[in-house]
Design an enzyme around this catalytic site. Sequence first.
Site, PDB file in Angstrom:
ATOM      1  N   GLY A  81       0.843  -1.200   0.000  1.00 45.19           N
ATOM      2  CA  GLY A  81       0.000   0.000   0.000  1.00 45.19           C
ATOM      3  C   GLY A  81       0.878   1.250   0.000  1.00 45.19           C
ATOM      4  N   SER A  82       0.390   2.271   0.687  1.00 39.41           N
ATOM      5  CA  SER A  82       1.067   3.566   0.637  1.00 39.41           C
ATOM      6  C   SER A  82       2.435   3.566   1.312  1.00 39.41           C
ATOM      7  CB  SER A  82       0.183   4.636   1.264  1.00 39.41           C
ATOM      8  OG  SER A  82      -1.027   4.709   0.551  1.00 39.41           O
ATOM      9  N   THR A  83       2.722   2.551   2.104  1.00 37.30           N
ATOM     10  CA  THR A  83       4.056   2.514   2.698  1.00 37.30           C
ATOM     11  C   THR A  83       5.118   2.325   1.610  1.00 37.30           C
ATOM     12  OG1 THR A  83       3.890   0.122   3.051  1.00 37.30           O
ATOM     13  CG2 THR A  83       3.254   1.539   4.888  1.00 37.30           C
ATOM     14  N   PHE A  84       4.649   2.017   0.388  1.00 37.78           N
ATOM     15  CA  PHE A  84       5.565   1.816  -0.729  1.00 37.78           C
ATOM     16  C   PHE A  84       5.909   3.159  -1.413  1.00 37.78           C
ATOM     17  CE2 PHE A  84       6.584   0.009  -5.045  1.00 37.78           C
ATOM     18  CZ  PHE A  84       7.584  -0.875  -4.646  1.00 37.78           C
ATOM     19  N   LYS A  85       5.236   4.194  -0.972  1.00 39.47           N
ATOM     20  CA  LYS A  85       5.385   5.480  -1.680  1.00 39.47           C
ATOM     21  C   LYS A  85       6.795   6.046  -1.541  1.00 39.47           C
ATOM     22  CE  LYS A  85       0.526   6.658  -1.973  1.00 39.47           C
ATOM     23  NZ  LYS A  85      -0.651   7.171  -1.245  1.00 39.47           N
TER      24      LYS A  85
END
Lengths: 375, 623
Positions: free
Chosen positions: B321-325
């Site tokens: 999810g957004s932790t991959f941003k």
Amino acid sequence: MRLEASSSDYTLLEKIQGIRVSFVALVVTLGAVGIVGMYSAASGSMEPWATKQLIRFVFCLCIMLGLALVDVRVWLKSAYWLYAGVLALLVLVLAMGHTGKGAERWLNLGPVQLQPSELMKITLTLALARYFQGVSAEEIGRIRVLLVPLAIIFVPVAFVLLEPNLGTSLILVAIGGAIFWLAGVRAWKFGLVIGGVLAAIPIIWASMHDYQKSRVLTFLNPERDPRGAGYHITQSKIALGSGGVFGKGFLEGTQSRLNFLPEKHTDFIFTVLAEEWGLIGALSLLALYLVVVGYGFMIGLSCKNQFGRLVAMALSVNLFLYMFINIAMVMGLIPVVGVPLAMISYGGTSMLATMIGFGLILSVCVHRHVRLDRR
Amino acid sequence: MSTDRDITRSRLLTRRAVVLGGLQLGLAGTLAGRMYYLQVVDSDRYRVLADDNRVNLRLIAPARGLLLDHVGVALASNEQNFQLLMIAEQVPDIDASLDLIGKIVGLSDGDRKRIVKDVEHKHAFVPVILRENLSWDDVAAIELNTPDLPGISVEAGHLRFYPLSDAAAHLIGYVGSPAEADMNGNPLLSLPGFKIGKAGIEKFHEDDLRGTPGESQMEVNAYGRMIRELARAPGTPGQDVHLTIDAGLQSYAHERLGQENSAAGVVIDVHTGAIYALASYPGFDPNLFSKGIPADVWEELLNDPKVPLTNKASAGQYPPGSTFKMVTALAGLESGAIDLNHEVTCTGSMTLGDHEFHCWKKGGHGTIGLTDAMAHSCDVFFYDVGHRAGINAIAATAAKLGFGAKLGLDLPGERPGLIPTKAWKEATQGETWQQGETLVNAIGQGYVKSTPLQLAVMTARLASSAMTLPHLTKQVDGQSSTRTDWPPLRFNPAHVEAVLAGMEAVTDYGTGQHCQIPDPAMHMAGKSGSAQVRRMSAYEREHHIHSDSLPWKDRDHALFVGYAPVDAPRYACAVIVEHGNHGADAAGPVVRDLLWEAQKRDLARVSVASDTRLSTRNLSAPG
């Protein structure tokens, strides 16, 4: 029968003095070795064998000394009767054996068990000695003269074979042969018989079926069966070999203590002793036997009458055969035939028979100056 | 009578006697020769055979090495354990004895069946285990009844004990009886009651923990009965294994994760890669395994949808999810696709071809830069960056940060996750990469999969600018595994700074502002994430149906990564709350509490202090 000396020639005291103390000491030493063996076989306990063996030995020692005092002429006179009596016993056990379960060698007389084939070794000796007492050196050359003693040998041998007890039968033949030899039967006749037997073996062998051959081979050599008697002899060799020169020490024989040795208190008692006392102990025991056998020969040679000479020497040969067959058997030299070690193995009959033999040898010794007529 | 004749006869007999005597001497010589051969020539061989006969080697199981945490607190130990044994031949009436024992300590029907079978199959003098794991009370009760129980004895053995129970089950693992497949001819494995590591550290360090068995030389008789012990060679106990784990933090993490339904978390030292806590909830009690787990309990564990037997922290693969941003941002910066001042105008969605890609915020974020885009987790900004950088640039950056491959954790069962590339798609699916897929994967959805461990390592690498690798083993056999000299992370420091600034903004004023650590000295930076478990339908989107109104198993996973303290990073943490919906709401507070607790415990300092105690090597604490 005319006697050159009567029994009144010896007082009882003289007879007692005539008993060789050194011979008795040797016999006691043999008995003591047996008791030590029983003690070892029971892993250092007088029970269950040593105490009984000791009691038996003392009992047999008394019988031996008693027999030693019996006049040799009594033995001469009763020789055939004794022979006939034991032969009757042999037939009796055979008959009972057939009604009982299989091979029955024992005659159960209440508390005493008797093995008539053991007694036959003695009575056969007496009967043959009695016969050859009356045969001159020249007469022995005639074949006809040998027919009766051959019958004396082979009638009981036939019965013992039927028991079936090959070992004792062969011993009986060997004792008979020894007496024939000592009595002076020509050497070439022995050669002829031995040669004939050897020549017959391959012919008989070739005519047998395979299963018969196999049966005979197993009978002659139980090592063929590695789980049965083969295991026994292997364990016995391991025990002997691991004893080494000095042995594992008194009561330290692992093979016997941990029951790897079969029949350790009876047929394999020599192994027990040799494992614990080593080559030194084994050779000492062998030497002890040879001294006793040699002693018997010396007594025979010093005897003034043929009967006594033959009795003393034949009984000595009997002791030797006993010892040789047993030790050769436990060392894997010859098949396991179930012959105990005289004087040392646990068992009453064997000891009684051997000690009766010693008693007769002593009797010959005590009465060695008695001269007997040939007829 | 003729005396002459008798003399002739006597002389003949004397000669014959000499021959006969000679023959006997010859035979006696044969015997003596045979004796010499057996007892002198071949004696050595027979001595060996005699010893083979009587000596039976028996192995003595070595004591298993202990598992200790970073300061020496036991994580796995050996407890005294009592077994009830029966020697069948000494028991006059086995049934009566079993009845009595059943009354005293209890015997199940299964126990009795097994006992009867054992008695039938074993020699009567071989002890049969009646029951294991007797309590002191049981032992006392048996002792009291000893006169009525001939042939029954109590023997002390060892039982593996796990003091943390569920809290470290996945990490520590458990021991069990070797399976058929484990049998490799090593006689130690056939020893009754011998246990080997079946999972976790117990399995990974089996060779260190096992030790070498002692040997007892037993004298046996012809029937195989033990007579006495001849000699005993003591074995070597297994090596103790010191772990980087902090027992206190581990227990705390388990407890904290336990406030959710199903969750996993990792706390790692950003400089050394030492893992202080690695927890997966729900767990199971590994003590059950050392005692022999009942079949129904095992079935229950296997069928639980929360997969309590799986270590979700290192073997659970989730879309990040957004932790991959952070990865997408760095990929854009490093590839030169964007610069530090790059701005995007978010209208709530982005159109590529005939597809529309939505931002989580209906109506959009307006014109937004990197820092704010991270703080508010603007999807459109990262669609744009991803689109500019391309999937292969993202994959290259992800690989440097520890994604897409196993990290070589010293624990069985680690999974590699997945970072897609164009080539990967062609190879596995035979289709060309679609541009729209780049957008989806740029925000950590689609094909991208990672483990919580990988997320923690990414965070650690960003915070330390080093290629930190995670490990659980601190020291075994005097060899310290602690390492501080990791190769530097080869990114432009300014780019990393910008990403870290974005993470600080998340907890300052962004999606994670509500879960900042109250103590300013311990402040953390982080990033939230939600991972779709099920693609939202247009209907649901239109009718404002949110993930949290779906059934539990269809709800989004909540993720959060963070590091602390912000000024001098030491700890990195990643947490996933399965089906926890919003990362910031569900996973954020858990990360906060774990990082807070780690700092309060001052684990790094304690660990280094204990390290100088454990080994002669002096380690300098970096940072």
